[in-house]
Each structure stands twice: as C-alpha cells, then as structure tokens.
Design an enzyme around this catalytic site. Sequence first.
Site, PDB file in Angstrom:
ATOM      1  CB  SER A 139       5.465  -1.560   5.165  1.00  0.00           C
ATOM      2  OG  SER A 139       4.823  -1.491   6.417  1.00  0.00           O
ATOM      3  CE1 TYR A 153       1.491  -5.219   3.708  1.00  0.00           C
ATOM      4  CE2 TYR A 153       2.545  -4.361   5.692  1.00  0.00           C
ATOM      5  CZ  TYR A 153       2.002  -4.151   4.436  1.00  0.00           C
ATOM      6  OH  TYR A 153       1.991  -2.889   3.906  1.00  0.00           O
TER       7      TYR A 153
HETATM    8  N1  LIG Z   1      -1.580   2.586   3.506  1.00  0.00           N
HETATM    9  C1  LIG Z   1      -0.614   2.342   4.368  1.00  0.00           C
HETATM   10  O1  LIG Z   1      -0.703   2.752   5.533  1.00  0.00           O
HETATM   11  C2  LIG Z   1       0.588   1.584   3.947  1.00  0.00           C
HETATM   12  C3  LIG Z   1       1.652   1.477   4.851  1.00  0.00           C
HETATM   13  C4  LIG Z   1       2.795   0.795   4.460  1.00  0.00           C
HETATM   14  C5  LIG Z   1       2.896   0.257   3.204  1.00  0.00           C
HETATM   15  N2  LIG Z   1       1.840   0.350   2.342  1.00  0.00           N
HETATM   16  C6  LIG Z   1       1.989  -0.252   1.022  1.00  0.00           C
HETATM   17  O2  LIG Z   1       1.518   0.660   0.043  1.00  0.00           O
HETATM   18  C7  LIG Z   1       1.117  -0.063  -1.121  1.00  0.00           C
HETATM   19  C8  LIG Z   1      -0.244   0.446  -1.565  1.00  0.00           C
HETATM   20  O3  LIG Z   1      -1.210   0.072  -0.597  1.00  0.00           O
HETATM   21  P1  LIG Z   1      -2.478   0.984  -0.216  1.00  0.00           P
HETATM   22  O4  LIG Z   1      -2.365   1.321   1.212  1.00  0.00           O
HETATM   23  O5  LIG Z   1      -2.652   2.048  -1.219  1.00  0.00           O
HETATM   24  O6  LIG Z   1      -3.644  -0.108  -0.323  1.00  0.00           O
HETATM   25  P2  LIG Z   1      -4.905  -0.226  -1.314  1.00  0.00           P
HETATM   26  O7  LIG Z   1      -5.694   1.017  -1.327  1.00  0.00           O
HETATM   27  O8  LIG Z   1      -5.562  -1.491  -0.907  1.00  0.00           O
HETATM   28  O9  LIG Z   1      -4.218  -0.395  -2.746  1.00  0.00           O
HETATM   29  C9  LIG Z   1      -3.563  -1.575  -3.130  1.00  0.00           C
HETATM   30  C10 LIG Z   1      -3.332  -1.508  -4.615  1.00  0.00           C
HETATM   31  O10 LIG Z   1      -2.600  -2.697  -4.983  1.00  0.00           O
HETATM   32  C11 LIG Z   1      -3.266  -3.283  -6.090  1.00  0.00           C
HETATM   33  N3  LIG Z   1      -3.119  -4.736  -6.086  1.00  0.00           N
HETATM   34  C12 LIG Z   1      -3.336  -5.603  -5.075  1.00  0.00           C
HETATM   35  N4  LIG Z   1      -3.172  -6.872  -5.515  1.00  0.00           N
HETATM   36  C13 LIG Z   1      -2.842  -6.772  -6.837  1.00  0.00           C
HETATM   37  C14 LIG Z   1      -2.591  -7.719  -7.861  1.00  0.00           C
HETATM   38  N5  LIG Z   1      -2.619  -9.048  -7.623  1.00  0.00           N
HETATM   39  N6  LIG Z   1      -2.299  -7.275  -9.094  1.00  0.00           N
HETATM   40  C15 LIG Z   1      -2.259  -5.942  -9.354  1.00  0.00           C
HETATM   41  N7  LIG Z   1      -2.507  -5.001  -8.445  1.00  0.00           N
HETATM   42  C16 LIG Z   1      -2.814  -5.419  -7.189  1.00  0.00           C
HETATM   43  C17 LIG Z   1      -4.729  -2.877  -5.972  1.00  0.00           C
HETATM   44  O11 LIG Z   1      -5.298  -2.842  -7.290  1.00  0.00           O
HETATM   45  P3  LIG Z   1      -6.403  -3.858  -7.849  1.00  0.00           P
HETATM   46  O12 LIG Z   1      -7.125  -4.445  -6.673  1.00  0.00           O
HETATM   47  O13 LIG Z   1      -7.278  -3.003  -8.703  1.00  0.00           O
HETATM   48  O14 LIG Z   1      -5.613  -4.842  -8.649  1.00  0.00           O
HETATM   49  C18 LIG Z   1      -4.609  -1.473  -5.411  1.00  0.00           C
HETATM   50  O15 LIG Z   1      -4.492  -0.533  -6.448  1.00  0.00           O
HETATM   51  C19 LIG Z   1       1.146  -1.540  -0.738  1.00  0.00           C
HETATM   52  O16 LIG Z   1       2.327  -2.142  -1.194  1.00  0.00           O
HETATM   53  C20 LIG Z   1       1.149  -1.500   0.796  1.00  0.00           C
HETATM   54  O17 LIG Z   1       1.739  -2.648   1.363  1.00  0.00           O
HETATM   55  C21 LIG Z   1       0.696   1.003   2.693  1.00  0.00           C
END
Ligand SMILES: NC(=O)c1ccc[n+]([C@@H]2O[C@H](COP(=O)([O-])OP(=O)(O)OC[C@H]3O[C@@H](n4cnc5c(N)ncnc54)[C@H](OP(=O)(O)O)[C@@H]3O)[C@@H](O)[C@H]2O)c1
Length: 252
Positions: A139, A153
């Site tokens: 991130s 985080y």
């Molecule tokens: N969106 C952004 O702006 C952003 C920026 C920087 C980094 N990121 C990173 O990108 C990645 C994806 O995030 P996102 O933005 O797409 O958020 P999101 O829509 O909330 O997706 C998070 C995903 O992680 C899974 N997850 C969470 N806890 C889990 C667990 N205990 N076991 C298995 N799966 C789990 C969820 O699946 P289930 O709930 O179905 O298990 C979901 O598919 C993360 O690592 C986040 O830190 C995102």
Amino acid sequence: MSTILISGASSGLGAEMARQFAARGHDLALCARRTDRLEELRAEIAAAHADRRVEIRALDVNDHDAVFEVFRSFREDFGSLDRVVVNAGLGKGAPLGTGRFDANRETAMTNFVAALAQTEAAMEIFRAQEAGHLVMVSSMSAMRGMPKTLTTYAATKVAVAHLAEGLRSELYGTPLAKKIKITVLYPGYIASEMNEKVAQSTPLMTSTEKGVRSMVSAIEKEVADACVPALPWAPLSLVMKHAPLPVLKRLM
Ligand SMILES: NC(=O)c1ccc[n+]([C@@H]2O[C@H](COP(=O)([O-])OP(=O)(O)OC[C@H]3O[C@@H](n4cnc5c(N)ncnc54)[C@H](OP(=O)(O)O)[C@@H]3O)[C@@H](O)[C@H]2O)c1
C-alpha cells in the site's frame, strides 16, 4: 497463458484482477471466505470467457494450516501455479492505546502473519517448481509511519513489502533469480469495499477498473516495485518518503 492464484478474490481489487487476468487469457485459482461471491465471479468470467478455467476454494487466511492446504490443492488441480497474488487484507484499525488492540491485532494478523503464511506456501511451490511469480499487495501507506487508524495497517504493509524485498535479496545472483520473480505493488486509493467511507473525502480516488488495470499491467511486466496507478502516486511516494514530519502532517 498462465495460472494465477489470487487471495481475497471475493471483492474489490482481487475480484477485478481476476476479471482482467481472465480477459488476458489466464486461468484462475481464487480464494476468500465469501464463496457465494466467488461463485458469482466464476459465473461472470465463464460467461465472458468460456475457455478460461476458474477454480474456487473457501479460505480464511488466518487459518494458516488451511492456507498451505488450499495452495497445495490448487497446484495439484492445475499441475502448476505460475503466479500467486497475496492480496487478502483488512483495513480495520484504531489509534494505539485507545482500547482497540482487538482491531489492530486483527489487522496485523490478517495483513502480516497471514501474508507470511501465504508467502511461505507460495514459495514452497515455487521452489519445488523452480519457477513462479510472487506478487505482494502492499500500500502507499507503507511509505511512512501513518497516524491514528492507519498506524497498524501501514506497519503491516511495510512489513509485507520487506518480506518480498528480503526474498528478492536472497535470490539475487543465484540461478533462481531468473526463474522466481517478485513484485511489490503499492496501490494508492482505488475504489473498493475497504475504502467506501474514504471515497467521498478524497479527490485522489481511482475507479476499481482503472486502478486495477494499472496493477495488472505492472504485474504482467513483472516489475520489482510499482506505485499504482503511477500518477499521482509515484511522485507522491517521493514526497511521502522524504518530507519532514511537519510537512507530512499537513498532507495527511
Ligand atoms: N483499495 C485500496 O485503495 C487499497 C490501497 C492499498 C492497498 N490495498 C490492499 O489491497 C488488498 C485488497 O483490498 P481491497 O481494497 O480490494 O478491499 P476489499 O474490497 O475489502 O477486499 C478485501 C478482500 O480480502 C479478503 N479477506 C479479508 N480478510 C480475509 C481473511 N481473513 N481470509 C481470506 N480473505 C480475506 C476479502 O474476502 P472475504 O471477506 O470474502 O474473505 C476480500 O476479498 C488489501 O490487501 C488492501 O490492503 C487496497
């Protein structure tokens, strides 16, 4: 064509990466806890790309034994895994010392310890295959220590980036360096379930489709590190890394 495992594929960046990798001709091994979402995604991809193979499995990445079992079983299903995207993550958090150790611990366990388990499971497979591409979703918050709800985080995200860099350093100069690639992605604000509440308050938010296009492009090029999307985040990363604290505080 290759086979790509994506954790956290049930929503947000993981689900969109699956769509875009399928459109580029890759087969997919998708896991998350919400299997209903994975089923829907598989049906959507099958409708758009009938010749793609998509396997799904339920996985809570905090169940570390299950991480190894699921990764191994995907490899058995497909014969090999070419790429693993360590993407599952959580955005919970609270200022340190305010009684919410539970929330910070959950973030630390999911974003770091479970990412370590996934990296171990992926590298076990890649070492046996003598080939593979590990992709770590870090991130932009990893660029610097972050205040308040982001403190834990951000610490987890710099930790996973260092896991990947440590591996790259270990492989450097060895025959495996050409066969096992390591990529770290530093996403800025990309629309997803995790940042629904932030969406209204920042003009820097990118759509899921556009943000993930930048992620997928960097992954396909097997770059070592990439801020995604590159603009405005690559130049901003320099400011975030080097600005004195009073300047940084005004930016955040
Ligand atoms: N969106 C952004 O702006 C952003 C920026 C920087 C980094 N990121 C990173 O990108 C990645 C994806 O995030 P996102 O933005 O797409 O958020 P999101 O829509 O909330 O997706 C998070 C995903 O992680 C899974 N997850 C969470 N806890 C889990 C667990 N205990 N076991 C298995 N799966 C789990 C969820 O699946 P289930 O709930 O179905 O298990 C979901 O598919 C993360 O690592 C986040 O830190 C995102």
